[in-house]
Design an enzyme around this catalytic site. Structure first.
Site, mmCIF file in Angstrom:
data_model
loop_
_atom_site.group_PDB
_atom_site.id
_atom_site.type_symbol
_atom_site.label_atom_id
_atom_site.label_comp_id
_atom_site.label_asym_id
_atom_site.label_seq_id
_atom_site.Cartn_x
_atom_site.Cartn_y
_atom_site.Cartn_z
ATOM 1 N N PHE A 58 0.816 -1.225 0.000
ATOM 2 C CA PHE A 58 0.000 0.000 0.000
ATOM 3 C C PHE A 58 0.848 1.272 0.000
ATOM 4 C CE2 PHE A 58 -2.703 -3.047 2.545
ATOM 5 C CZ PHE A 58 -3.496 -3.415 1.460
ATOM 6 N N HIS A 69 26.308 18.711 1.658
ATOM 7 C CA HIS A 69 26.377 20.007 0.963
ATOM 8 C C HIS A 69 25.913 19.838 -0.475
ATOM 9 C CE1 HIS A 69 28.646 21.911 4.298
ATOM 10 N NE2 HIS A 69 28.892 20.647 4.539
ATOM 11 N N HIS A 73 21.559 24.311 0.217
ATOM 12 C CA HIS A 73 21.926 23.752 1.526
ATOM 13 C C HIS A 73 22.503 24.809 2.453
ATOM 14 C CE1 HIS A 73 25.916 23.467 -0.450
ATOM 15 N NE2 HIS A 73 26.381 23.652 0.768
ATOM 16 N N ASP A 75 25.387 25.826 5.293
ATOM 17 C CA ASP A 75 26.705 25.564 5.877
ATOM 18 C C ASP A 75 26.666 25.967 7.343
ATOM 19 O OD1 ASP A 75 27.771 24.823 3.425
ATOM 20 O OD2 ASP A 75 29.000 26.621 3.181
ATOM 21 N N HIS A 79 31.361 23.040 9.766
ATOM 22 C CA HIS A 79 31.806 22.658 8.422
ATOM 23 C C HIS A 79 33.244 23.096 8.179
ATOM 24 C CE1 HIS A 79 32.072 22.480 4.102
ATOM 25 N NE2 HIS A 79 31.740 23.718 3.876
ATOM 26 N N HIS A 207 33.984 31.202 3.747
ATOM 27 C CA HIS A 207 33.883 30.114 4.725
ATOM 28 C C HIS A 207 34.709 30.445 5.978
ATOM 29 C CE1 HIS A 207 32.508 27.757 1.197
ATOM 30 N NE2 HIS A 207 31.958 26.942 2.071
HETATM 31 MN MN MN Z 1 28.389 23.802 1.883
#
Ligand code: MN
Length: 257
Positions: A58, A69, A73, A75, A79, A207
């Site tokens: 079913f 990533h 997405h 960060d 990370h 970053h």
């Molecule tokens: Mn990333």
């Protein structure tokens, strides 16, 4: 409760619209490709477990396979090496993930030069017109790059000298991280650093500085062209992956209709 009811009423009346800023997630979604000798994430993939058959008469069930990533997405600080003692994606306070959007449009500069790097002067000029970047807000860099969101080759724009996609200068990254009260930066490209971000000092300065200062990144946004420079509220909803450095995220903008 009155404010929440007012929001619901505005949504029902159509005086506030919801714009989806997310790139649909499939095995075709353009994703980061690191050069040798670095290891790459897997792409998103659905694995069929049952489909209205003897495995599950079913229901349909899939397993999902994905890197963190991938596609649109978030960060999280952990990370990056500069943020490794900070928040993982599960522990970012939700209050930091919902806030006002400041949309900086550099499509003209990027049309001339795909390696364009947003400068502090670009942001100062925006602030002269619209006021200071908002506390707990998100700076969204409108570059026009989302027109390539369904085309892996054009999205990454790789030639013999590397990937050519826009980003920000190292000074911009440091300034945003240290001199503003934003929650983070959102971009239309595959990462918050430019394609040639390795050449910055420090390498991958966005970053380095943002994640090292408890600010966050969101990538592969679309439809920023539908947002006003100020006045939109964005809702960033990553999966609360415990220990995760990032997560595919659904990102919405609420705008006055
Ligand atoms: Mn990333």
């Amino acid at each position: 409760m009155q404010n929440a009811n007012a929001l619901a009423a505005a949504l029902a009346a159509g005086t506030i619209r919801i714009i989806d800023l997310t790139n649909p997630l499939s095995s075709e979604t353009p994703t980061l490709r690191l050069p040798e000798p670095f290891a790459n994430l897997i792409d998103f993939r659905l694995e069929e477990v049952s489909r209205f058959d003897e495995r599950g008469p079913f229901w349909m069930h899939h397993n999902i396979h994905t890197g963190e990533h991938i596609g649109t997405h978030l960060d999280a600080p952990v990370h990056w090496i500069t943020g490794k003692d900070g928040h993982d994606v599960a522990s970012i306070p939700p209050s930091r993930l919902v806030g006002p959007a400041a949309v900086l449009d550099v499509t003209a500069q990027v049309a001339e030069n795909p390696d364009y790097l947003v400068t502090v002067d670009d942001i100062r000029a925006w602030e002269a017109q619209h006021g200071a970047l908002p506390e707990n807000g998100w700076l969204l860099l409108r570059t026009g790059w989302d027109r390539f969101a369904q085309d892996r080759e054009a999205f990454l724009n790789i030639d013999g000298t590397g990937s050519h996609t826009p980003g920000m200068t190292a000074e911009t990254a440091r300034w945003l991280a240290e001199e503003t009260a934003i929650s983070g930066v959102g971009v239309e490209t595959v990462g918050i650093d430019a394609g040639r971000g390795a050449e910055l000092d420090p390498p991958f300065a966005a970053h380095h500085h943002l994640l090292g200062n408890d600010k966050y990144g969101i990538t592969s946004l679309q439809n920023l062209r539908a947002l006003p420079a100020t006045g939109a509220v964005i809702v960033v909803a990553p999966l609360p992956i415990v220990g995760g450095g990032g997560s595919p995220a659904r990102v919405y903008a609420l705008v006055d209709a």
